[in-house]
Design an enzyme around this catalytic site. Structure first.
Site, short mmCIF file in Angstrom:
data_model
loop_
_atom_site.label_atom_id
_atom_site.label_comp_id
_atom_site.label_asym_id
_atom_site.label_seq_id
_atom_site.Cartn_x
_atom_site.Cartn_y
_atom_site.Cartn_z
N CYS A 124 74.93 45.10 53.76
CA CYS A 124 75.66 46.05 52.91
C CYS A 124 74.87 47.33 52.73
O CYS A 124 75.44 48.40 52.55
CB CYS A 124 75.94 45.41 51.57
SG CYS A 124 74.49 44.58 50.90
N GLU A 146 83.25 50.82 56.23
CA GLU A 146 82.12 49.95 56.54
C GLU A 146 82.45 49.17 57.81
O GLU A 146 83.42 48.41 57.84
CB GLU A 146 81.90 49.00 55.37
CG GLU A 146 80.63 48.21 55.48
CD GLU A 146 80.47 47.21 54.33
OE1 GLU A 146 81.45 46.53 53.99
OE2 GLU A 146 79.35 47.13 53.80
P1 NAD Z 1 84.53 38.70 51.81
O1 NAD Z 1 84.84 39.56 50.64
O2 NAD Z 1 85.57 38.46 52.80
O3 NAD Z 1 84.08 37.25 51.29
C1 NAD Z 1 83.03 37.07 50.37
C2 NAD Z 1 83.29 35.83 49.56
O4 NAD Z 1 84.44 36.05 48.75
C3 NAD Z 1 83.59 34.60 50.38
O5 NAD Z 1 83.01 33.49 49.74
C4 NAD Z 1 85.11 34.52 50.34
O6 NAD Z 1 85.61 33.23 50.51
C5 NAD Z 1 85.38 35.03 48.94
N1 NAD Z 1 86.70 35.64 48.74
C6 NAD Z 1 87.44 36.34 49.63
N2 NAD Z 1 88.59 36.75 49.05
C7 NAD Z 1 88.56 36.31 47.78
C8 NAD Z 1 89.48 36.38 46.69
N3 NAD Z 1 90.65 37.03 46.79
N4 NAD Z 1 89.15 35.79 45.51
C9 NAD Z 1 87.97 35.14 45.38
N5 NAD Z 1 87.07 35.01 46.39
C10 NAD Z 1 87.37 35.59 47.56
O7 NAD Z 1 83.21 39.32 52.42
P2 NAD Z 1 82.38 38.80 53.68
O8 NAD Z 1 83.11 39.22 54.89
O9 NAD Z 1 81.99 37.37 53.50
O10 NAD Z 1 81.03 39.65 53.51
C11 NAD Z 1 80.88 40.90 53.98
C12 NAD Z 1 81.01 41.90 52.85
O11 NAD Z 1 80.06 41.66 51.83
C13 NAD Z 1 80.71 43.31 53.30
O12 NAD Z 1 81.64 44.22 52.77
C14 NAD Z 1 79.33 43.58 52.73
O13 NAD Z 1 79.00 44.91 52.58
C15 NAD Z 1 79.38 42.85 51.45
N6 NAD Z 1 78.03 42.58 50.96
C16 NAD Z 1 77.58 43.23 49.83
C17 NAD Z 1 76.30 43.02 49.37
C18 NAD Z 1 75.79 43.70 48.14
O14 NAD Z 1 74.89 43.19 47.51
N7 NAD Z 1 76.32 44.85 47.75
C19 NAD Z 1 75.47 42.14 50.02
C20 NAD Z 1 75.95 41.51 51.15
C21 NAD Z 1 77.25 41.71 51.59
#
Ligand code: NAD
Length: 481
Positions: A282, A382
């Site tokens: 991220c 992103e």
């Molecule tokens: P994602 O949002 O698809 O999923 C993350 C988590 O959320 C998973 O466990 C997923 O099952 C859950 N999820 C998805 N939709 C949901 C909903 N409607 N309600 C509740 N839970 C839900 O993200 P990803 O693809 O796993 O990760 C990548 C993203 O994470 C990127 O955008 C990245 O930048 C971000 N990220 C941010 C940080 C930070 O600290 N700012 C760190 C790492 C990753």
């Protein structure tokens, strides 16, 4: 092939009440490497009920006792380091050496920093000399739902579960369904540390299932979420009716401002940082803003670094980058690369398709675009892959304006040998973090962003406070303290 269809609820591994099977795909081979179960609402409810039942005693015990458990968790985490690195490498494709040296150790780093922060942490504080009978009690918020992504799995799980434990909260962890294996090892570590039943629970599941169950559950007081802006917004809305605290760590589109007086390693460092973890961080510096007088030479250097970036399977030792996590991510990144070409950016390294010699696995070519303008899609969204956009600028003011012209605000970077200029830039950039001249944040610094990057602050003292609520007490008898 790993078969782990159970959840960790109330101190035991239990079969799902309403689960359905889900395969975990090894991104290096595109083959299934594990079967897990995705829980249903009955499983979510069982985990929340266990956490609720455990809250009273866990929140009331001496904080030193909680610290003792966390120290045990740390010791067992270190004993299980190789299992953890192997699980992360397999589930999300981090090359095994990198999984050992960065992905796994991110967990130890955070646990250590929380232990340090906890040493001087005061749960009961005076308000001030003007109000001698007032106290501010920092009290655990209650049952918390922890929802984590796949890209730095143990980084994120330890940033949430460890401060929640120290604060006196009980919890349900729902790790990413794409990368659940490391969290299964983590739950085994918690179990081996003897953490009382119900304090930590883990249910695998997807966002629409267990993720939504936790976000809407009346007995969950807080959701700590890391992931995409899309899911972060959905969780905030879902949590509104039950008035939860929602802490969001979301995406980023970090600018790395390279001034003409940057040190001679700055460009190499910036490109490597962007490609690290195959661009799936991220806080990746994905927009390289370059002062016009060094623009051409910077592009040459960046091309050279991309050319030297090796891509190979996660199972092979070495300092290469691995695949991206999934077929969906692979397709999304290919789409962005094509979009960059279509919108008129100059492709100077990489491009669409797999790197030469790799015809299976979600491998992406390390890609660089020059002459990117900040309104192009590749500069705004992103990408989450090894794709760098280079943007020229003419003045410090213009660099600040371009850097801040983004929906995101997680980490920005500055490269200059002029200290006064660096300090000015650090205060003008709109982001939760600014890292300059290759110096990363010190132990205990808060991690988090502004705007669409979410507004949580994780790590150190700030990370502990996220799981606490301040209670204002007046009429306190200090003699009876
Ligand atoms: P994602 O949002 O698809 O999923 C993350 C988590 O959320 C998973 O466990 C997923 O099952 C859950 N999820 C998805 N939709 C949901 C909903 N409607 N309600 C509740 N839970 C839900 O993200 P990803 O693809 O796993 O990760 C990548 C993203 O994470 C990127 O955008 C990245 O930048 C971000 N990220 C941010 C940080 C930070 O600290 N700012 C760190 C790492 C990753």
């Amino acid at each position: 092939m790993i078969d782990k269809r159970e959840f960790y609820i109330n101190g035991a591994w239990v079969s799902p009440l309403a689960g359905r099977d889900c395969e975990v795909i090894d991104p290096s081979t595109e083959e299934a490497c594990a079967t897990i179960s995705l829980g249903g609402t009955d499983d979510s409810n069982a985990a929340v009920a266990a956490a609720k039942a455990a809250f009273e005693s866990w929140s009331q015990i001496d904080p030193e006792t909680r610290l003792g458990y966390v120290k045990k968790i740390r010791d067992i985490y270190v004993e299980r380091a190789e299992d953890m690195a192997q699980a992360i490498s397999l589930e999300m494709g981090a090359p095994i050496d990198m999984a050992r040296s960065s992905q796994m150790t991110a967990g130890t780093w955070h646990i250590d920093n929380f232990i340090t922060a906890f040493k001087d942490f005061k749960f009961l504080r005076p308000l001030g000399d003007h109000a001698p009978n007032d106290r501010i009690a920092m009290e655990p918020i209650g049952v918390v739902g922890l929802i984590t992504p796949w890209n730095w799995p143990m980084n994120q799980v330890t940033l949430k579960a460890i401060p929640a434990l120290l604060a006196g909260c009980t919890m349900v962890l729902k790790p990413s369904e794409i990368a659940p294996l490391s969290s299964i090892v983590f739950a085994e570590i918690i179990d081996a540390a003897g953490v009382p039943a119900g304090v930590f629970n883990m249910v695998n599941g997807d966002g629409l299932g267990v993720g939504t169950d936790l976000s809407t559950h009346a007995d969950v007081e807080m959701i700590s979420f890391t992931g995409s802006a899309r899911a972060g917004a959905a969780i905030s809305k879902a949590a509104a009716d039950t008035f939860k605290r929602v802490c969001l760590e979301l995406g980023g589109k970090g600018a790395n401002v390279i001034f003409a007086d940057a040190d001679d390693k700055a460009v190499t460092r910036g490109v490597r940082h962007c490609f690290n973890n195959t661009g799936q961080s991220c806080n990746a510096p994905t927009r390289m803003l370059v002062e016009r007088s060094v623009y051409d030479q910077t592009i040459e250097k960046a091309i050279e670094v991309a050319g030297k970036t090796k891509v190979a399977t996660a199972h092979q030792p070495g300092n290469h980058i691995g695949p991206v996590v999934s077929a969906a991510q692979y397709e999304k990144i290919q789409g962005y690369i094509q979009k960059g070409i279509d919108e008129g950016a100059r492709l100077v390294a990489g491009g669409v398709g797999r790197p030469e010699g790799l015809n299976r696995g979600y491998f992406v070519r390390p890609t660089i675009f020059a002459d990117v303008s900040n309104d192009m899609t590749i500069a705004r969204e992103e990408i989450f892959g090894p794709v760098l956009s280079i943007i020229p600028f003419d003045s410090e003011e213009q660099a600040v304006a371009i850097a801040n012209d983004t929906p995101y605000g997680l980490t920005n970077y500055v490269q200059s040998q002029d200290g006064a200029k660096r300090n000015r830039m650090a205060r003008k950039l709109r982001s939760g973090m600014v890292e300059m001249n290759g110096q990363s944040r010190g132990a205990g610094a808060p991690f988090g962003g502004v705007k669409a990057s979410g507004r949580a602050r994780e790590g150190g003292v700030w990370g502990l406070e996220e799981f606490l609520e301040a209670k204002a007490i007046s009429g306190w008898d200090s003699a009876a303290e």
